[in-house]
Design a protein around this motif. Structure first.
Motif, mmCIF file in Angstrom:
data_model
loop_
_atom_site.group_PDB
_atom_site.id
_atom_site.type_symbol
_atom_site.label_atom_id
_atom_site.label_comp_id
_atom_site.label_asym_id
_atom_site.label_seq_id
_atom_site.Cartn_x
_atom_site.Cartn_y
_atom_site.Cartn_z
ATOM 1 N N GLU A 1 0.825 -1.219 0.000
ATOM 2 C CA GLU A 1 0.000 0.000 0.000
ATOM 3 C C GLU A 1 0.856 1.265 0.000
ATOM 4 O OE1 GLU A 1 -3.414 0.451 2.893
ATOM 5 O OE2 GLU A 1 -2.729 -1.551 3.410
ATOM 6 N N THR A 2 2.064 1.150 0.564
ATOM 7 C CA THR A 2 2.914 2.332 0.766
ATOM 8 C C THR A 2 3.792 2.607 -0.440
ATOM 9 O OG1 THR A 2 2.970 1.817 3.124
ATOM 10 C CG2 THR A 2 4.691 3.304 2.296
ATOM 11 N N PHE A 3 4.308 1.527 -1.055
ATOM 12 C CA PHE A 3 5.284 1.670 -2.142
ATOM 13 C C PHE A 3 4.666 1.284 -3.472
ATOM 14 C CE2 PHE A 3 7.954 1.040 1.598
ATOM 15 C CZ PHE A 3 8.975 1.944 1.392
ATOM 16 N N GLU A 4 5.043 1.974 -4.491
ATOM 17 C CA GLU A 4 4.753 1.600 -5.869
ATOM 18 C C GLU A 4 5.445 0.267 -6.160
ATOM 19 O OE1 GLU A 4 5.186 4.147 -9.974
ATOM 20 O OE2 GLU A 4 6.903 3.404 -8.853
ATOM 21 N N ALA A 5 4.913 -0.518 -7.076
ATOM 22 C CA ALA A 5 5.449 -1.867 -7.326
ATOM 23 C C ALA A 5 6.952 -1.870 -7.595
ATOM 24 C CB ALA A 5 4.702 -2.510 -8.498
ATOM 25 N N ALA A 6 7.435 -0.893 -8.384
ATOM 26 C CA ALA A 6 8.856 -0.870 -8.758
ATOM 27 C C ALA A 6 9.670 0.119 -7.924
ATOM 28 C CB ALA A 6 8.979 -0.526 -10.240
ATOM 29 N N ALA A 7 9.164 0.453 -6.736
ATOM 30 C CA ALA A 7 9.826 1.477 -5.912
ATOM 31 C C ALA A 7 11.267 1.111 -5.589
ATOM 32 C CB ALA A 7 9.035 1.669 -4.611
ATOM 33 N N GLU B 1 8.663 -6.655 -3.116
ATOM 34 C CA GLU B 1 9.129 -7.895 -2.490
ATOM 35 C C GLU B 1 10.472 -7.693 -1.776
ATOM 36 O OE1 GLU B 1 10.329 -12.430 -3.842
ATOM 37 O OE2 GLU B 1 9.177 -11.157 -5.234
ATOM 38 N N HIS B 2 11.409 -7.019 -2.454
ATOM 39 C CA HIS B 2 12.726 -6.804 -1.845
ATOM 40 C C HIS B 2 12.676 -5.789 -0.710
ATOM 41 C CE1 HIS B 2 14.514 -8.462 -5.779
ATOM 42 N NE2 HIS B 2 14.519 -9.404 -4.845
ATOM 43 N N ILE B 3 11.820 -4.777 -0.855
ATOM 44 C CA ILE B 3 11.680 -3.807 0.245
ATOM 45 C C ILE B 3 11.113 -4.517 1.475
ATOM 46 C CG2 ILE B 3 10.387 -1.756 1.001
ATOM 47 C CD1 ILE B 3 10.695 -0.707 -1.927
ATOM 48 N N ASP B 4 10.129 -5.377 1.275
ATOM 49 C CA ASP B 4 9.555 -6.141 2.390
ATOM 50 C C ASP B 4 10.622 -7.016 3.057
ATOM 51 O OD1 ASP B 4 7.280 -7.102 3.958
ATOM 52 O OD2 ASP B 4 7.623 -8.991 2.896
ATOM 53 N N ALA B 5 11.446 -7.682 2.261
ATOM 54 C CA ALA B 5 12.504 -8.543 2.819
ATOM 55 C C ALA B 5 13.543 -7.716 3.577
ATOM 56 C CB ALA B 5 13.165 -9.344 1.692
ATOM 57 N N MET B 6 13.859 -6.539 3.049
ATOM 58 C CA MET B 6 14.815 -5.653 3.720
ATOM 59 C C MET B 6 14.274 -5.221 5.078
ATOM 60 S SD MET B 6 15.877 -1.830 2.477
ATOM 61 C CE MET B 6 14.228 -1.202 2.923
ATOM 62 N N ILE B 7 12.983 -4.849 5.121
ATOM 63 C CA ILE B 7 12.378 -4.432 6.398
ATOM 64 C C ILE B 7 12.382 -5.605 7.381
ATOM 65 C CG2 ILE B 7 10.208 -3.687 7.480
ATOM 66 C CD1 ILE B 7 9.672 -1.986 4.946
ATOM 67 N N ALA B 8 12.071 -6.799 6.892
ATOM 68 C CA ALA B 8 12.094 -7.988 7.769
ATOM 69 C C ALA B 8 13.487 -8.190 8.370
ATOM 70 C CB ALA B 8 11.658 -9.222 6.976
ATOM 71 N N ALA B 9 14.529 -7.987 7.560
ATOM 72 C CA ALA B 9 15.908 -8.163 8.048
ATOM 73 C C ALA B 9 16.249 -7.118 9.104
ATOM 74 C CB ALA B 9 16.883 -8.081 6.872
ATOM 75 N N GLU C 1 9.951 10.410 -3.045
ATOM 76 C CA GLU C 1 9.310 10.945 -4.260
ATOM 77 C C GLU C 1 8.075 10.078 -4.486
ATOM 78 O OE1 GLU C 1 12.064 11.343 -7.509
ATOM 79 O OE2 GLU C 1 10.457 11.812 -8.934
ATOM 80 N N LEU C 2 6.926 10.722 -4.701
ATOM 81 C CA LEU C 2 5.674 9.976 -4.803
ATOM 82 C C LEU C 2 5.291 9.738 -6.262
ATOM 83 C CD1 LEU C 2 3.561 11.734 -2.034
ATOM 84 C CD2 LEU C 2 5.275 9.919 -1.819
ATOM 85 N N SER C 3 4.557 8.672 -6.478
ATOM 86 C CA SER C 3 3.993 8.383 -7.796
ATOM 87 C C SER C 3 2.678 9.156 -7.954
ATOM 88 C CB SER C 3 3.733 6.890 -7.922
ATOM 89 O OG SER C 3 2.845 6.487 -6.898
ATOM 90 N N ALA C 4 2.097 9.101 -9.145
ATOM 91 C CA ALA C 4 0.852 9.830 -9.402
ATOM 92 C C ALA C 4 -0.268 9.380 -8.465
ATOM 93 C CB ALA C 4 0.428 9.640 -10.857
ATOM 94 N N ASP C 5 -0.266 8.117 -8.040
ATOM 95 C CA ASP C 5 -1.303 7.650 -7.105
ATOM 96 C C ASP C 5 -0.856 7.801 -5.646
ATOM 97 O OD1 ASP C 5 0.513 5.592 -6.838
ATOM 98 O OD2 ASP C 5 -0.936 3.978 -7.195
ATOM 99 N N ARG C 6 0.164 8.669 -5.424
ATOM 100 C CA ARG C 6 0.609 9.034 -4.073
ATOM 101 C C ARG C 6 1.132 7.846 -3.277
ATOM 102 N NH1 ARG C 6 1.390 14.377 -4.000
ATOM 103 N NH2 ARG C 6 1.092 14.554 -1.782
ATOM 104 N N ARG C 7 1.771 6.901 -3.950
ATOM 105 C CA ARG C 7 2.574 5.928 -3.213
ATOM 106 C C ARG C 7 4.042 6.309 -3.364
ATOM 107 N NH1 ARG C 7 0.829 0.174 -5.141
ATOM 108 N NH2 ARG C 7 0.414 1.323 -7.071
#
Lengths: 129, 129
Positions: free
Chosen positions: A35-41, A54-62, A108-114
Motif C-alpha cells: 500500500e505504501t510503495f509503488e510496485a517498482a519502488a 518484495e525486496h523492500i519487504d525482505a529488507m524491512i524484515a531483516a 518521491e511519490l507516484s501519481a497515485d501518491r505511493r
C-alpha cells in the motif's frame, strides 16, 4: 484533492510507512508495504538498498530481526511539496528511551501518491557504530 | 575511485553547484550548470521547478535577480552514500549576516557523478514569508 485532503493523505502515507517498519506479522507487513510503495519502488539508505515491493519487504524484515524489540516512530512534522516528502524518524526501545538511531527520509511519490523512491540519511547513530 | 577520491569529487561537485547559484556572468553560469547537472536533470523545491540544463540555468538566473546582492554558501558537511547527497546551504548578504534562507538539498547522481535529480527543502524562511 484540496490542500487539507492532500495533507491528510500525506500523513496517512507516512503513518503506513512507519507501521510497515514496525509490523512483525509477515502478511500484514507485506500488505502495508504494497500500500505504501509503488510496485517498482526503490529504497536506498547508507546500509541497505532494495528495489520492488518484495525486496523492500525482505529488507524491512531483516532490519526488524536485527533490531528486535525496538520501534520506529516519526518525529516532528512532514515537510511536503510537489510530489516530495521529507520526514524524520527515530528507532528506540518501546519504553520511550533515548533513540538509538535517528534518520531522515526523503520520498518521491507516484501519481497515485505511493512512494516511488525513498532516500534515507542517518542523523544520529550509536556512538559505537 | 577510492573513498578519498569519491569524497573529493563529491565536495567539488557541491562547490560547483553553489558556484553556479552565485555566478552572475551568464556564460560562466551556464558552463557551471552544464558541468554540475546531467542534460535532462530535474530540480524541484517548494517554489521552483526546472527540467534540463537550459531551464535550470534560467531558474537560477531568476533567483539571482530576485535576491540580488545575496550569496549562497554551503553549511556543515556533505552527507553522501551510494549515488545520493544531502547538504545544507544558506542565502545571506555578502557581509556575513544572519542567513535570510536556509535549505537542504538532496541530489541523486548520474553514473558520471553529475546531478540527475535535486530536491530542495527550506529549513528557515524569513518571518514575513
Amino acid at each position: 484533492m484540496d490542500a487539507n485532503e492532500t495533507d491528510r493523505a500525506t500523513l496517512a502515507l507516512v503513518d503506513r510507512y512507519i507501521a510497515a517498519w514496525n509490523e512483525a506479522d509477515p502478511a500484514r507487513r507485506r500488505a502495508l508495504v504494497a500500500e505504501t510503495f509503488e510496485a517498482a519502488a526503490r529504497y536506498v539508505d547508507p546500509v541497505a538498498q532494495a528495489e520492488g515491493v518484495e525486496h523492500i519487504d525482505a529488507m524491512i524484515a531483516a532490519v526488524q530481526q536485527r533490531f528486535a524489540g525496538l520501534r520506529f516512530s516519526w518525529v516532528g512534522k512532514v515537510d511536503a511539496h510537489n510530489d516530495r516528502l521529507r520526514f524524520q524518524w527515530a528507532l528506540a526501545a518501546a519504553g520511550g528511551d533515548e533513540p538509538l538511531v535517528i534518520g531522515t527520509d526523503i520520498a518521491e511519490l507516484s501519481a497515485d501518491r505511493r512512494m516511488q523512491t525513498v532516500t534515507g540519511f542517518f542523523d544520529k547513530l550509536p556512538a559505537a557504530a
